[in-house]
Design an enzyme around this catalytic site. Sequence first.
Site, PDB file in Angstrom:
ATOM      1  N   HIS A  48      -4.930  10.286  -0.563  1.00 13.28           N
ATOM      2  CA  HIS A  48      -3.764   9.933  -1.366  1.00 13.28           C
ATOM      3  C   HIS A  48      -3.584  10.855  -2.566  1.00 13.28           C
ATOM      4  O   HIS A  48      -2.784  10.568  -3.460  1.00 13.28           O
ATOM      5  CB  HIS A  48      -3.867   8.481  -1.833  1.00 13.28           C
ATOM      6  CG  HIS A  48      -3.919   7.495  -0.710  1.00 13.28           C
ATOM      7  ND1 HIS A  48      -2.795   6.918  -0.173  1.00 13.28           N
ATOM      8  CD2 HIS A  48      -4.967   7.010   0.006  1.00 13.28           C
ATOM      9  CE1 HIS A  48      -3.147   6.110   0.819  1.00 13.28           C
ATOM     10  NE2 HIS A  48      -4.460   6.151   0.939  1.00 13.28           N
ATOM     11  N   HIS A  52       1.564  13.156  -0.476  1.00 15.79           N
ATOM     12  CA  HIS A  52       0.891  12.599   0.692  1.00 15.79           C
ATOM     13  C   HIS A  52       1.789  11.607   1.421  1.00 15.79           C
ATOM     14  O   HIS A  52       2.748  11.077   0.864  1.00 15.79           O
ATOM     15  CB  HIS A  52      -0.427  11.926   0.300  1.00 15.79           C
ATOM     16  CG  HIS A  52      -0.247  10.717  -0.563  1.00 15.79           C
ATOM     17  ND1 HIS A  52      -0.156  10.797  -1.929  1.00 15.79           N
ATOM     18  CD2 HIS A  52      -0.133   9.400  -0.258  1.00 15.79           C
ATOM     19  CE1 HIS A  52       0.004   9.591  -2.441  1.00 15.79           C
ATOM     20  NE2 HIS A  52       0.023   8.715  -1.435  1.00 15.79           N
ATOM     21  N   HIS A  58      -2.829   1.958   5.941  1.00 18.62           N
ATOM     22  CA  HIS A  58      -3.098   1.834   4.508  1.00 18.62           C
ATOM     23  C   HIS A  58      -2.821   0.417   4.007  1.00 18.62           C
ATOM     24  O   HIS A  58      -3.479  -0.053   3.081  1.00 18.62           O
ATOM     25  CB  HIS A  58      -2.245   2.849   3.758  1.00 18.62           C
ATOM     26  CG  HIS A  58      -2.392   2.831   2.272  1.00 18.62           C
ATOM     27  ND1 HIS A  58      -3.611   2.788   1.641  1.00 18.62           N
ATOM     28  CD2 HIS A  58      -1.453   2.861   1.273  1.00 18.62           C
ATOM     29  CE1 HIS A  58      -3.431   2.796   0.327  1.00 18.62           C
ATOM     30  NE2 HIS A  58      -2.133   2.818   0.084  1.00 18.62           N
ATOM     31  N   GLU A 172       4.701  10.066  -1.190  1.00 23.38           N
ATOM     32  CA  GLU A 172       4.477   9.762  -2.608  1.00 23.38           C
ATOM     33  C   GLU A 172       3.943  10.995  -3.325  1.00 23.38           C
ATOM     34  O   GLU A 172       3.464  11.933  -2.701  1.00 23.38           O
ATOM     35  CB  GLU A 172       3.495   8.588  -2.735  1.00 23.38           C
ATOM     36  CG  GLU A 172       4.040   7.299  -2.141  1.00 23.38           C
ATOM     37  CD  GLU A 172       3.002   6.208  -1.988  1.00 23.38           C
ATOM     38  OE1 GLU A 172       3.396   5.024  -2.027  1.00 23.38           O
ATOM     39  OE2 GLU A 172       1.803   6.521  -1.791  1.00 23.38           O
TER      40      GLU A 172
END
Length: 208
Positions: A48, A52, A58, A172
């Site tokens: 992360h 990513h 997750h 993100e």
Amino acid sequence: MKRLWDISPPVSTASPVFPGDTPYRQQWKWSLMPGCPVNVSEITLSPHIGAHADAPLHYQNGAAAIGAVSLEPFLGPCRVIHAMDCGPLITTDHLAHAALNLPPRVLVRTAKHAAQHWWTDDFSAYAPQTIEWLAERGVMLIGLDTASIDPASSKTLDSHHTILRHDMRVLENLVLDDVPEGDYELIALPLALVQADASPVRAVLREL
């Protein structure tokens, strides 16, 4: 040639991670010298870190690891929408001005400068209702320039579970500081990590 925007932060020991997550570390296993023809390093990092892609694994036990998801959502027409200073949650009001004929991928810029070299809990995330609204318009991938689509303090991860219900993908920790609002081609392919809950990506935008 078509212009490219690199929207991935540099990854190094200075890269911020969620408190308690694994930072980037590197050591040299082999060094170029007489008798050794190459430099080879060993790296340890959270998947992360930096830009990513999260896998369904997750946020759901037994769901797909990142190496099993389709690459289609991570490649193709994309819209960058500016929602500067939107506060803790991105709402539909912040996106409505750019919602006509949305492509299947939407990235939202929330800050003047993405937090590339420091950790902060005070970042913008998606309201779950906004993700529902985007899914209704055919969006298959969402992204943003912060560490998570849920607030840092969230224990229920409502936005992550919303993308799970709609089989959407997410990017993100993007860097959208220099990207004008508008439409692009997104290229942000995750690695084929067959057991991982996420993968770093080298995310770029290319002019159409």
